[in-house]
Motif scaffolding. Structure first.
Motif, PDB file in Angstrom:
ATOM      1  N   CYS A  17       7.599  -1.273  32.972  1.00 37.52           N
ATOM      2  CA  CYS A  17       8.549  -1.411  31.873  1.00 37.52           C
ATOM      3  C   CYS A  17       9.902  -1.845  32.433  1.00 37.52           C
TER       4      CYS A  17
ATOM      5  N   HIS B  39       3.633  -4.089  29.025  1.00 39.16           N
ATOM      6  CA  HIS B  39       4.782  -3.209  29.256  1.00 39.16           C
ATOM      7  C   HIS B  39       6.121  -3.837  28.893  1.00 39.16           C
TER       8      HIS B  39
ATOM      9  N   PHE C  43       7.842  -2.869  25.387  1.00 36.56           N
ATOM     10  CA  PHE C  43       8.568  -1.630  25.111  1.00 36.56           C
ATOM     11  C   PHE C  43      10.062  -1.856  25.324  1.00 36.56           C
TER      12      PHE C  43
ATOM     13  N   CYS D 102       1.836   2.668  21.614  1.00 36.22           N
ATOM     14  CA  CYS D 102       1.257   1.881  22.703  1.00 36.22           C
ATOM     15  C   CYS D 102       0.908   0.465  22.294  1.00 36.22           C
TER      16      CYS D 102
ATOM     17  N   ALA E 141       7.091   6.675  31.079  1.00 39.26           N
ATOM     18  CA  ALA E 141       7.043   5.224  31.121  1.00 39.26           C
ATOM     19  C   ALA E 141       6.410   4.713  32.408  1.00 39.26           C
TER      20      ALA E 141
ATOM     21  N   LEU F  15       4.457   5.317  27.435  1.00 39.72           N
ATOM     22  CA  LEU F  15       4.828   3.910  27.270  1.00 39.72           C
ATOM     23  C   LEU F  15       3.983   3.078  28.230  1.00 39.72           C
TER      24      LEU F  15
ATOM     25  N   VAL G 226      12.369   3.707  22.322  1.00 38.41           N
ATOM     26  CA  VAL G 226      12.553   5.032  22.921  1.00 38.41           C
ATOM     27  C   VAL G 226      13.452   5.882  22.034  1.00 38.41           C
TER      28      VAL G 226
END
Length: 327
Positions: A227, A201, A204, A281, A223, A259, A209
């Motif tokens: 994250c 995570h 990301f 992913c 999400a 996410l 985004v």
């Protein structure tokens, strides 16, 4: 007749995953799947599979599926002699804590977790010395030894509820720094964090985004709270894997991006072929150590059995049971 029954079952299972697994690949899975189903009957075994397992495991051999909280809850009432945990090691330990008299197997002992590796029992004891009297809330993504040093456990799905249930102005929440910061933003509780991160995570970013929104107009971005906080704020919704699945079920966004770990999209999309899943992913290398072939081998050899030191287990079990009592 028996051969026809096997073919029928195989066809039914393949129908579930046909838009994720090409027909030419199915014969490579079907033999292991049938052997696993037979071995489960012979061993009186059940398979618990996390949402990050691949579709052929999640949809074709698992008996119970879900996020960490769901698996912890279901493990309490499992009616079997053997539990095979298709997930990572801390999940198998949690199943063993809640089923001390059952044999709990994990197909690959090397299926670990960057969060669990980020903190030790000694670290928790040091935190207690630095912040005397402050309760320690520990994410389930930790070893049993770390849970044993804690007051109560939590998952990403119930973290806010657990922290608010304590009724205190300040808590220590370990080891996921991002989850702790995201929960702190939802509550009035001061949270002391630890610098542990999920290796999946943390990859990301907000740039990704923004790029998703530019490339896929109208996309709904969901999400996981592991994250970073700025990513969670930039998303349309944040929640545990169970909460993400529930969002998709209720809202049915025509175009959606998750996410989180790759297989989450694969497994949810099986139920909603009409929806477009964008897949920005990342793969969890630990979850992907679990395969059909080593699940089969685990049932054939009854390895690898998860064992926990009894004195550690007593204290760790209490932290998990306190969580389940609140949840």
């Amino acid at each position: 007749m028996a051969e026809m029954d096997l073919l029928t079952r195989s066809d039914e299972l393949y129908a579930k995953v046909s838009h994720r697994i090409p027909a030419i690949e199915w014969p490579f899975f079907s033999g292991d799947i049938e052997a696993i189903q037979r071995l489960k009957r012979e061993r009186n075994a059940v398979i618990l599979a996390h949402n990050y397992q691949t579709p052929e495991i999640y949809h074709c051999v698992a008996d119970i599926v879900g996020d960490s909280l769901a698996l912890a809850r279901e493990a309490v009432d499992v009616d079997a002699d053997v539990i095979v945990l298709a997930g990572v090691h801390f999940m198998a330990e949690t199943a063993k804590l809640l089923n001390p008299k059952k044999k709990v197997l994990i197909p690959d002992m090397a299926a670990g977790c960057s969060l669990a590796d980020s903190i030790t029992p000694e670290n928790v004891r040091e935190l207690r010395r630095r912040y005397p009297g402050v309760p320690v809330v520990t994410y389930v993504n930790t070893s049993a030894a770390v849970k044993a040093e804690s007051d109560i456990c939590c998952t990403s799905g119930n973290a806010r509820k657990i922290i608010e249930s304590l009724g205190v102005p300040r808590v220590i929440m370990i080891p996921d720094e991002y989850l702790a910061k995201n929960i702190a933003a939802e509550t009035g509780v001061e949270i002391i964090t630890w610098k542990g991160h999920c290796e999946v995570h943390e990859l990301f970013g907000t740039e990704e985004v923004a790029q998703l929104r530019e490339d896929y107009p109208g996309v709904v971005i969901l999400a996981h709270p592991e994250c970073a906080p700025d990513v969670v704020q930039a998303a349309d919704f944040s929640g545990s894997t169970a909460a993400i699945a529930n969002y998709v079920e209720k809202k049915r966004p025509e175009r959606v991006a998750l996410l989180t770990e790759c297989s989450m999209s694969d497994n949810i999309s099986v139920h909603y072929p009409e929806l477009e899943f964008i897949r920005p992913c990342n793969l969890c290398p630990h979850m992907k150590r679990i395969t059909l072939s080593n699940i089969r081998r685990s049932l054939e050899t009854m390895q690898h059995e998860v064992e926990i030191d009894p004195s550690t287990a007593v204290r760790a079990r209490l932290s998990v049971e306190r969580m389940l009592a609140v949840s």
